[in-house]
Scaffold this motif. Structure first.
Motif, PDB file in Angstrom:
ATOM      1  N   SER A   1       0.803  -1.315  -0.202  1.00 55.96           N
ATOM      2  CA  SER A   1       0.211   0.028  -0.073  1.00 55.96           C
ATOM      3  C   SER A   1       0.836   1.426   0.030  1.00 55.96           C
ATOM      4  CB  SER A   1      -0.987  -0.042   1.236  1.00 55.96           C
ATOM      5  OG  SER A   1      -0.339  -0.027   2.480  1.00 55.96           O
ATOM      6  N   SER A   2       2.054   1.306   0.354  1.00 55.22           N
ATOM      7  CA  SER A   2       2.735   2.493   0.640  1.00 55.22           C
ATOM      8  C   SER A   2       3.979   2.428  -0.699  1.00 55.22           C
ATOM      9  CB  SER A   2       3.507   2.441   1.828  1.00 55.22           C
ATOM     10  OG  SER A   2       4.380   1.316   1.922  1.00 55.22           O
ATOM     11  N   ILE A   3       3.820   1.686  -1.784  1.00 56.45           N
ATOM     12  CA  ILE A   3       4.369   1.901  -3.006  1.00 56.45           C
ATOM     13  C   ILE A   3       3.962   3.094  -3.765  1.00 56.45           C
ATOM     14  CG2 ILE A   3       5.333   1.017  -4.906  1.00 56.45           C
ATOM     15  CD1 ILE A   3       5.137  -1.843  -3.748  1.00 56.45           C
ATOM     16  N   VAL A   4       4.809   4.116  -4.069  1.00 59.92           N
ATOM     17  CA  VAL A   4       4.220   5.269  -4.723  1.00 59.92           C
ATOM     18  C   VAL A   4       5.270   5.340  -5.951  1.00 59.92           C
ATOM     19  CG1 VAL A   4       3.758   6.349  -2.655  1.00 59.92           C
ATOM     20  CG2 VAL A   4       6.021   6.796  -3.237  1.00 59.92           C
ATOM     21  N   PRO A   5       4.762   6.346  -6.940  1.00 61.27           N
ATOM     22  CA  PRO A   5       5.269   6.723  -8.054  1.00 61.27           C
ATOM     23  C   PRO A   5       6.478   7.609  -8.095  1.00 61.27           C
ATOM     24  CG  PRO A   5       3.307   7.718  -8.209  1.00 61.27           C
ATOM     25  CD  PRO A   5       3.356   7.052  -6.873  1.00 61.27           C
ATOM     26  N   SER A   6       7.292   7.645  -8.965  1.00 57.62           N
ATOM     27  CA  SER A   6       8.192   9.033  -9.232  1.00 57.62           C
ATOM     28  C   SER A   6       7.408  10.132  -8.959  1.00 57.62           C
ATOM     29  CB  SER A   6       8.850   8.707 -10.646  1.00 57.62           C
ATOM     30  OG  SER A   6       9.810   9.733 -10.682  1.00 57.62           O
ATOM     31  N   GLY A   7       8.181  11.056  -8.429  1.00 54.12           N
ATOM     32  CA  GLY A   7       7.475  12.483  -8.258  1.00 54.12           C
ATOM     33  C   GLY A   7       6.795  12.665  -6.912  1.00 54.12           C
ATOM     34  N   ALA A   8       6.481  11.425  -6.066  1.00 56.38           N
ATOM     35  CA  ALA A   8       5.979  11.563  -4.976  1.00 56.38           C
ATOM     36  C   ALA A   8       6.921  12.036  -3.588  1.00 56.38           C
ATOM     37  CB  ALA A   8       5.301  10.181  -4.268  1.00 56.38           C
ATOM     38  N   ASN A   9       6.706  12.844  -2.943  1.00 53.36           N
ATOM     39  CA  ASN A   9       7.465  13.168  -1.695  1.00 53.36           C
ATOM     40  C   ASN A   9       7.606  12.119  -0.649  1.00 53.36           C
ATOM     41  OD1 ASN A   9       8.260  15.629  -2.907  1.00 53.36           O
ATOM     42  ND2 ASN A   9       6.384  16.638  -2.117  1.00 53.36           N
TER      43      ASN A   9
ATOM     44  N   VAL B   1      15.258  -8.198  14.445  1.00 51.92           N
ATOM     45  CA  VAL B   1      15.553  -9.140  15.198  1.00 51.92           C
ATOM     46  C   VAL B   1      14.141  -9.642  16.042  1.00 51.92           C
ATOM     47  CG1 VAL B   1      16.869 -10.562  16.772  1.00 51.92           C
ATOM     48  CG2 VAL B   1      17.957  -9.081  15.274  1.00 51.92           C
ATOM     49  N   PRO B   2      13.283 -10.598  15.656  1.00 55.96           N
ATOM     50  CA  PRO B   2      13.813 -11.841  14.957  1.00 55.96           C
ATOM     51  C   PRO B   2      13.078 -11.971  13.740  1.00 55.96           C
ATOM     52  CG  PRO B   2      12.155 -12.567  16.480  1.00 55.96           C
ATOM     53  CD  PRO B   2      12.369 -10.841  16.722  1.00 55.96           C
ATOM     54  N   LEU B   3      12.262 -11.157  13.301  1.00 59.67           N
ATOM     55  CA  LEU B   3      11.412 -11.242  12.244  1.00 59.67           C
ATOM     56  C   LEU B   3      11.657 -10.517  10.874  1.00 59.67           C
ATOM     57  CD1 LEU B   3       7.695 -11.836  13.759  1.00 59.67           C
ATOM     58  CD2 LEU B   3       9.552 -13.653  12.910  1.00 59.67           C
ATOM     59  N   GLY B   4      12.711  -9.685  11.108  1.00 56.69           N
ATOM     60  CA  GLY B   4      13.199  -8.977   9.950  1.00 56.69           C
ATOM     61  C   GLY B   4      12.290  -7.519   9.769  1.00 56.69           C
ATOM     62  N   PRO B   5      12.463  -6.708   8.493  1.00 54.94           N
ATOM     63  CA  PRO B   5      12.015  -5.478   8.542  1.00 54.94           C
ATOM     64  C   PRO B   5      10.366  -5.079   8.708  1.00 54.94           C
ATOM     65  CG  PRO B   5      13.235  -6.132   6.605  1.00 54.94           C
ATOM     66  CD  PRO B   5      13.120  -7.546   7.404  1.00 54.94           C
ATOM     67  N   PHE B   6      10.203  -4.112   9.227  1.00 53.11           N
ATOM     68  CA  PHE B   6       8.940  -3.794   9.501  1.00 53.11           C
ATOM     69  C   PHE B   6       8.926  -2.152   9.160  1.00 53.11           C
ATOM     70  CE2 PHE B   6       5.296  -3.655  12.861  1.00 53.11           C
ATOM     71  CZ  PHE B   6       4.335  -3.653  11.819  1.00 53.11           C
ATOM     72  N   LEU B   7       8.642  -1.597  10.258  1.00 46.12           N
ATOM     73  CA  LEU B   7       8.449   0.083  10.365  1.00 46.12           C
ATOM     74  C   LEU B   7       9.552   0.834   9.505  1.00 46.12           C
ATOM     75  CD1 LEU B   7       7.033   0.975  13.531  1.00 46.12           C
ATOM     76  CD2 LEU B   7       5.724   0.034  11.670  1.00 46.12           C
ATOM     77  N   ALA B   8      10.834   0.130   9.523  1.00 46.73           N
ATOM     78  CA  ALA B   8      11.915   0.748   8.793  1.00 46.73           C
ATOM     79  C   ALA B   8      11.684   0.574   7.198  1.00 46.73           C
ATOM     80  CB  ALA B   8      13.141  -0.117   9.125  1.00 46.73           C
ATOM     81  N   LYS B   9      10.939  -0.154   6.740  1.00 45.18           N
ATOM     82  CA  LYS B   9      10.776  -0.339   5.153  1.00 45.18           C
ATOM     83  C   LYS B   9       9.196   0.290   4.976  1.00 45.18           C
ATOM     84  CE  LYS B   9      14.492  -2.609   4.263  1.00 45.18           C
ATOM     85  NZ  LYS B   9      15.592  -2.291   3.222  1.00 45.18           N
ATOM     86  N   SER B  10       8.341  -0.186   5.490  1.00 45.94           N
ATOM     87  CA  SER B  10       6.781  -0.181   5.169  1.00 45.94           C
ATOM     88  C   SER B  10       6.381   1.286   5.155  1.00 45.94           C
ATOM     89  CB  SER B  10       5.901  -0.718   6.275  1.00 45.94           C
ATOM     90  OG  SER B  10       6.057  -0.155   7.449  1.00 45.94           O
ATOM     91  N   PHE B  11       7.011   2.466   5.339  1.00 48.53           N
ATOM     92  CA  PHE B  11       6.596   3.889   5.199  1.00 48.53           C
ATOM     93  C   PHE B  11       6.721   4.158   3.763  1.00 48.53           C
ATOM     94  CE2 PHE B  11      11.222   3.919   5.699  1.00 48.53           C
ATOM     95  CZ  PHE B  11      11.598   5.036   5.003  1.00 48.53           C
ATOM     96  N   ALA B  12       7.476   3.774   2.935  1.00 50.70           N
ATOM     97  CA  ALA B  12       7.630   3.866   1.560  1.00 50.70           C
ATOM     98  C   ALA B  12       8.484   2.935   0.653  1.00 50.70           C
ATOM     99  CB  ALA B  12       7.847   5.559   1.492  1.00 50.70           C
ATOM    100  N   SER B  13       8.055   2.780  -0.420  1.00 49.93           N
ATOM    101  CA  SER B  13       9.048   2.308  -1.582  1.00 49.93           C
ATOM    102  C   SER B  13       8.417   3.082  -2.640  1.00 49.93           C
ATOM    103  CB  SER B  13       8.993   0.822  -1.666  1.00 49.93           C
ATOM    104  OG  SER B  13       9.369   0.075  -0.508  1.00 49.93           O
ATOM    105  N   SER B  14       9.306   3.460  -3.907  1.00 46.69           N
ATOM    106  CA  SER B  14       8.860   4.002  -5.070  1.00 46.69           C
ATOM    107  C   SER B  14       9.351   3.338  -6.376  1.00 46.69           C
ATOM    108  CB  SER B  14       9.316   5.389  -5.178  1.00 46.69           C
ATOM    109  OG  SER B  14      10.738   5.669  -4.718  1.00 46.69           O
ATOM    110  N   ILE B  15       8.487   3.419  -7.282  1.00 48.75           N
ATOM    111  CA  ILE B  15       8.874   2.809  -8.722  1.00 48.75           C
ATOM    112  C   ILE B  15       8.887   3.870  -9.770  1.00 48.75           C
ATOM    113  CG2 ILE B  15       8.075   0.656  -7.643  1.00 48.75           C
ATOM    114  CD1 ILE B  15       5.337   1.127  -9.501  1.00 48.75           C
TER     115      ILE B  15
END
Length: 424
Positions: free
Chosen positions: A173-181, A254-268
């Motif tokens: 849900s937090s994957i956004v396009p180029s141009g998004a802040n 630890v122990p389950l891996g990435p969570f809040l450190a990643k889920s705030f945004a990805s972009s494509i």
């Protein structure tokens, strides 16, 4: 695979500069809108977008098995879900229409003016609705660097790393396009030497240079997809920035891996370059030792020779080239990633996104994250304006670019650009 739209001798009647990412051999698909057009599908050619809704409604794509309204939609899912047999026919037909020898559009001035939209007039939107997102960790250089930083050289790679493509399920849900802040995230932090965590804004915000592929076919729950079958499930690729808050990640993973450190945004990047267009740029991947299990074995060239660059631009300043690398450095390829994702019977959806993991080379200038480039903050980057960067600052823009070159053809992905804003 012989795809006629890839012929390096093809030329278009649309003017395309030698530096353009979008020659007639590319024809990537995206979704756009303008002040006068609602969201719909288009194909990039030079400095223009070819409006697929117009072409379809006016008979230029007749006989290709396309349902009514397939392009007049907010996402490409319905189109790519028709399968690669049909989407390949559409790409070949578009290539015919844009060929400098074909007069259908070239000499039809009213249709040409309505079908071609200047890119500068358009706003690019998310190309697909993403039901699921998986992030892999498939580059040996990156995994080794991180292992050396947080463990030691002798134990840089975990015991499972060369036996399977390590991955985790991310937040679609937090994957956004180029141009998004991108707003700087907040979360729990535990500074070095502190007895307990505190809540605050991340001070170690990072990018991760990745590529991602998008699926176009469902397998049905319980049905694994082999490395041979995987090609029919992979529609195309985009540039992918997996934003990361390293200080939040260090405390929570630890122990389950990435969570809040990643889920705030990805972009494509907004243009999906088809796997068909990338066919001429396939190349061999690194030798896999030890030999992988049978379900991960494959034949042929499954990596891609794609030059990748990352630029950092402080607000109001020049762009700084900080990373040059190549997608061919991936240890685990997309076919293996998809085979591993489904070997347990996991069901794929049309529009699913699968990110490669950070793409790094062996040399310092080819590292695909600030974590590596500044070596965990111990070796700050020097910028043109005299400033230094250990991690990203508010106002910084991160720009990613990718292109392939072969036989006089240069095709690319367009630009992926996002700026960092303060946390809310």
């Amino acid at each position: 695979m012989n795809i006629k739209a890839n012929d390096p001798s093809l030329k278009s009647w649309v003017m395309v500069s030698a530096e353009s990412d979008f020659p007639i051999q590319n024809l990537p698909f995206g979704v756009f809108k303008t002040d006068y057009l609602t969201a719909g599908a288009g194909v990039a050619i030079g400095e223009y977008i070819l409006d697929l809704t117009y072409l379809h409604e006016n008979g230029f794509l007749d006989g290709l098995g396309l349902p009514s309204g397939v392009f007049n939609q907010q996402y490409l899912n319905s189109f790519i879900g028709l399968g690669k047999k049909i989407t390949r026919k559409v790409r070949n037909r578009i290539s015919e229409l844009l060929n400098r020898e074909n007069e259908e559009l070239r000499d039809n001035k009213p249709a040409r003016e309505l079908a071609l939209i200047p890119i500068k007039e358009a706003v690019m939107l998310m190309p697909v609705n993403i039901p699921n997102y998986t992030d892999f960790y498939s580059n040996e250089h990156h995994a080794t660097h991180v292992g050396e930083m947080f463990r030691d050289k002798e134990n840089a790679l975990m015991p499972n790393w060369k036996h399977l493509p390590v991955g985790y399920h991310g937040r679609a849900s937090s994957i956004v396009p180029s141009g998004a802040n991108i707003h700087r995230p907040k979360g729990q932090l535990k500074p070095q030497g502190a007895d307990k965590p505190l809540f605050g804004t991340s001070k170690r915000l990072d990018f991760e240079l990745e590529m991602a592929f998008i699926t176009c076919k469902e397998n049905g729950m319980g049905n694994p997809v082999s490395t041979v079958e995987a090609d029919e499930y992979i529609f195309g690729f985009v540039l992918f920035n997996d934003w990361s808050a390293r200080d939040i990640q260090f405390w929570e993973y630890v122990p389950l891996g990435p969570f809040l450190a990643k889920s705030f945004a990805s972009s494509i990047s907004p243009w999906v370059v088809t796997a068909d267009a990338l066919e001429p740029f396939r190349t061999k991947g690194p030798e896999q030792i030890p030999e992988v299990l049978p379900y991960l074995q494959y034949a042929g060239d499954k990596n891609y020779d794609i030059d990748l660059e990352v630029y950092l631009q402080p607000e109001g300043e020049e762009e700084n080239l900080i990373c040059s690398t190549n997608f061919k450095y991936m240890y685990w390829n997309a076919n293996q990633q998809l085979a591993h994702q489904t070997v347990n019977g996991c069901n794929l959806k049309v529009g699913d996104m699968y990110a490669s993991g950070t793409i790094s080379g062996a040399e310092p200038g080819s590292y695909g994250s600030m974590l590596e480039l500044s070596w965990k903050g111990t070796k700050p980057l020097k910028l043109k304006n005299g400033e230094e960067r250990k991690f990203l600052e508010d106002g910084d823009a991160v720009i990613m670019k990718g292109c392939c070159k072969k036989n006089g053809v240069r095709l690319g992905f367009g630009e992926l650009r996002n700026r960092i804003l303060p946390g809310k």
